[in-house]
Write a protein that holds these residues in place. Structure first.
Motif, PDB file in Angstrom:
ATOM      1  N   PHE A  26       0.850  -1.181   0.000  1.00  0.00           N
ATOM      2  CA  PHE A  26       0.000   0.000   0.000  1.00  0.00           C
ATOM      3  C   PHE A  26       0.889   1.236   0.000  1.00  0.00           C
ATOM      4  O   PHE A  26       1.777   1.373   0.829  1.00  0.00           O
ATOM      5  CB  PHE A  26      -0.939   0.015   1.205  1.00  0.00           C
ATOM      6  N   VAL A  27       0.625   2.126  -0.947  1.00  0.00           N
ATOM      7  CA  VAL A  27       1.356   3.386  -1.036  1.00  0.00           C
ATOM      8  C   VAL A  27       0.708   4.410  -0.110  1.00  0.00           C
ATOM      9  O   VAL A  27       1.383   5.172   0.572  1.00  0.00           O
ATOM     10  CB  VAL A  27       1.362   3.909  -2.494  1.00  0.00           C
ATOM     11  N   SER A  28      -0.637   4.413  -0.099  1.00  0.00           N
ATOM     12  CA  SER A  28      -1.368   5.341   0.763  1.00  0.00           C
ATOM     13  C   SER A  28      -2.712   4.742   1.132  1.00  0.00           C
ATOM     14  O   SER A  28      -3.298   3.974   0.363  1.00  0.00           O
ATOM     15  CB  SER A  28      -1.578   6.685   0.057  1.00  0.00           C
ATOM     16  N   VAL A  29      -3.187   5.087   2.326  1.00  0.00           N
ATOM     17  CA  VAL A  29      -4.517   4.706   2.789  1.00  0.00           C
ATOM     18  C   VAL A  29      -5.022   5.854   3.651  1.00  0.00           C
ATOM     19  O   VAL A  29      -4.316   6.319   4.542  1.00  0.00           O
ATOM     20  CB  VAL A  29      -4.503   3.395   3.618  1.00  0.00           C
ATOM     21  N   HIS A  82      -8.376  -7.522  -5.245  1.00  0.00           N
ATOM     22  CA  HIS A  82      -9.526  -7.587  -4.346  1.00  0.00           C
ATOM     23  C   HIS A  82      -9.139  -6.920  -3.021  1.00  0.00           C
ATOM     24  O   HIS A  82      -8.230  -7.387  -2.334  1.00  0.00           O
ATOM     25  CB  HIS A  82      -9.934  -9.050  -4.110  1.00  0.00           C
ATOM     26  N   ILE A  83      -9.823  -5.829  -2.680  1.00  0.00           N
ATOM     27  CA  ILE A  83      -9.544  -5.077  -1.462  1.00  0.00           C
ATOM     28  C   ILE A  83     -10.688  -5.268  -0.474  1.00  0.00           C
ATOM     29  O   ILE A  83     -11.855  -5.185  -0.847  1.00  0.00           O
ATOM     30  CB  ILE A  83      -9.372  -3.566  -1.752  1.00  0.00           C
ATOM     31  N   GLU A  84     -10.334  -5.540   0.787  1.00  0.00           N
ATOM     32  CA  GLU A  84     -11.317  -5.696   1.862  1.00  0.00           C
ATOM     33  C   GLU A  84     -11.038  -4.669   2.953  1.00  0.00           C
ATOM     34  O   GLU A  84      -9.878  -4.420   3.280  1.00  0.00           O
ATOM     35  CB  GLU A  84     -11.238  -7.097   2.467  1.00  0.00           C
ATOM     36  N   VAL A  99      -8.949  -1.603   9.205  1.00  0.00           N
ATOM     37  CA  VAL A  99      -7.951  -2.449   8.548  1.00  0.00           C
ATOM     38  C   VAL A  99      -8.300  -2.577   7.069  1.00  0.00           C
ATOM     39  O   VAL A  99      -9.448  -2.839   6.712  1.00  0.00           O
ATOM     40  CB  VAL A  99      -7.900  -3.850   9.191  1.00  0.00           C
ATOM     41  N   VAL A 100      -7.298  -2.383   6.218  1.00  0.00           N
ATOM     42  CA  VAL A 100      -7.438  -2.547   4.772  1.00  0.00           C
ATOM     43  C   VAL A 100      -6.556  -3.717   4.368  1.00  0.00           C
ATOM     44  O   VAL A 100      -5.401  -3.803   4.799  1.00  0.00           O
ATOM     45  CB  VAL A 100      -6.996  -1.271   4.016  1.00  0.00           C
ATOM     46  N   ALA A 101      -7.107  -4.633   3.554  1.00  0.00           N
ATOM     47  CA  ALA A 101      -6.334  -5.825   3.198  1.00  0.00           C
ATOM     48  C   ALA A 101      -6.499  -6.204   1.737  1.00  0.00           C
ATOM     49  O   ALA A 101      -7.584  -6.093   1.171  1.00  0.00           O
ATOM     50  CB  ALA A 101      -6.759  -6.998   4.078  1.00  0.00           C
ATOM     51  N   THR A 147      -6.108  -9.560   0.440  1.00  0.00           N
ATOM     52  CA  THR A 147      -5.918 -10.908   0.964  1.00  0.00           C
ATOM     53  C   THR A 147      -5.227 -11.833  -0.030  1.00  0.00           C
ATOM     54  O   THR A 147      -4.553 -12.776   0.377  1.00  0.00           O
ATOM     55  CB  THR A 147      -7.256 -11.524   1.399  1.00  0.00           C
ATOM     56  N   ALA A 148      -5.361 -11.571  -1.320  1.00  0.00           N
ATOM     57  CA  ALA A 148      -4.713 -12.422  -2.324  1.00  0.00           C
ATOM     58  C   ALA A 148      -3.192 -12.340  -2.220  1.00  0.00           C
ATOM     59  O   ALA A 148      -2.496 -13.302  -2.524  1.00  0.00           O
ATOM     60  CB  ALA A 148      -5.171 -12.029  -3.723  1.00  0.00           C
ATOM     61  N   HIS A 149      -2.684 -11.182  -1.792  1.00  0.00           N
ATOM     62  CA  HIS A 149      -1.237 -10.988  -1.707  1.00  0.00           C
ATOM     63  C   HIS A 149      -0.746 -10.922  -0.261  1.00  0.00           C
ATOM     64  O   HIS A 149       0.452 -10.730  -0.024  1.00  0.00           O
ATOM     65  CB  HIS A 149      -0.828  -9.697  -2.430  1.00  0.00           C
ATOM     66  N   GLY A 150      -1.660 -11.017   0.711  1.00  0.00           N
ATOM     67  CA  GLY A 150      -1.251 -10.964   2.111  1.00  0.00           C
ATOM     68  C   GLY A 150      -0.770  -9.603   2.558  1.00  0.00           C
ATOM     69  O   GLY A 150       0.032  -9.484   3.471  1.00  0.00           O
ATOM     70  N   VAL A 151      -1.283  -8.535   1.924  1.00  0.00           N
ATOM     71  CA  VAL A 151      -0.876  -7.181   2.263  1.00  0.00           C
ATOM     72  C   VAL A 151      -1.960  -6.559   3.151  1.00  0.00           C
ATOM     73  O   VAL A 151      -3.128  -6.551   2.784  1.00  0.00           O
ATOM     74  CB  VAL A 151      -0.677  -6.324   0.995  1.00  0.00           C
ATOM     75  N   VAL A 152      -1.559  -6.059   4.328  1.00  0.00           N
ATOM     76  CA  VAL A 152      -2.506  -5.493   5.287  1.00  0.00           C
ATOM     77  C   VAL A 152      -1.994  -4.145   5.763  1.00  0.00           C
ATOM     78  O   VAL A 152      -0.808  -3.979   6.032  1.00  0.00           O
ATOM     79  CB  VAL A 152      -2.689  -6.423   6.499  1.00  0.00           C
ATOM     80  N   ALA A 153      -2.922  -3.169   5.874  1.00  0.00           N
ATOM     81  CA  ALA A 153      -2.585  -1.862   6.432  1.00  0.00           C
ATOM     82  C   ALA A 153      -3.595  -1.530   7.521  1.00  0.00           C
ATOM     83  O   ALA A 153      -4.800  -1.599   7.288  1.00  0.00           O
ATOM     84  CB  ALA A 153      -2.602  -0.790   5.346  1.00  0.00           C
ATOM     85  N   LYS A 154      -3.095  -1.195   8.697  1.00  0.00           N
ATOM     86  CA  LYS A 154      -3.953  -0.735   9.788  1.00  0.00           C
ATOM     87  C   LYS A 154      -3.937   0.789   9.767  1.00  0.00           C
ATOM     88  O   LYS A 154      -2.864   1.396   9.776  1.00  0.00           O
ATOM     89  CB  LYS A 154      -3.465  -1.270  11.122  1.00  0.00           C
TER      90      LYS A 154
END
Length: 138
Positions: A30-33, A58-60, A122-124, A126-133
């Motif tokens: 994630f570059v920005s959230v 796919h973003i959750e 939390v933004v995720a 899930t396909a790539h295992g990338v999570v941002a709190k």
């Protein structure tokens, strides 16, 4: 000696052809959230990069919605809830821009003087295992 060099060169070229595609796959991050609250809704916007040649991502998004009283006291179990939303977003040049909204609906309604706040955002991917709190309360 020449045959050995040709054989070693052929093997190295073959290994390069096998492992090169994985190097082109990218490194998702994630570059920005950013999150902004409006009433009982929270809108999360952001950008993910390093997605390589993928066509979509796919973003959750998940968060905890709290109904806070005028004294600023936190909720009991009955006046907080988990909210979430997910969607697919197109990838262009290895990057995806996304916006998702989550909305809290309390029963009974969280109406003035009570206010809705959001925590544990939390933004995720899930396909790539990338999570941002997303830090803070909104």
């Amino acid at each position: 000696m020449r045959r050995i060099l040709l054989l070693v060169s052929a093997v190295l070229l073959g290994l390069g052809a096998v492992f090169a595609p994985s190097a082109w796959a990218g490194s998702p991050h994630f570059v920005s959230v950013d999150a902004q609250r409006s009433g009982n809704s929270l809108t999360i916007s952001g950008k993910e990069a390093g997605l390589g040649n993928e066509t979509s991502v796919h973003i959750e998004v998940s968060a905890t919605a709290n109904c806070i009283n005028p004294g600023g006291h936190g909720p009991k179990a009955a006046n907080k809830q988990s909210v979430n939303n997910a969607s697919d977003f197109p990838v262009q040049n290895g990057k995806a821009v996304f916006t998702l909204t989550v909305t809290a609906s309390f029963q009974p309604e969280c109406s003035p003087p009570m206010t809705v706040t959001f925590t544990n955002v939390v933004v995720a991917d899930t396909a790539h295992g990338v999570v941002a709190k997303v830090p803070g309360t909104f």
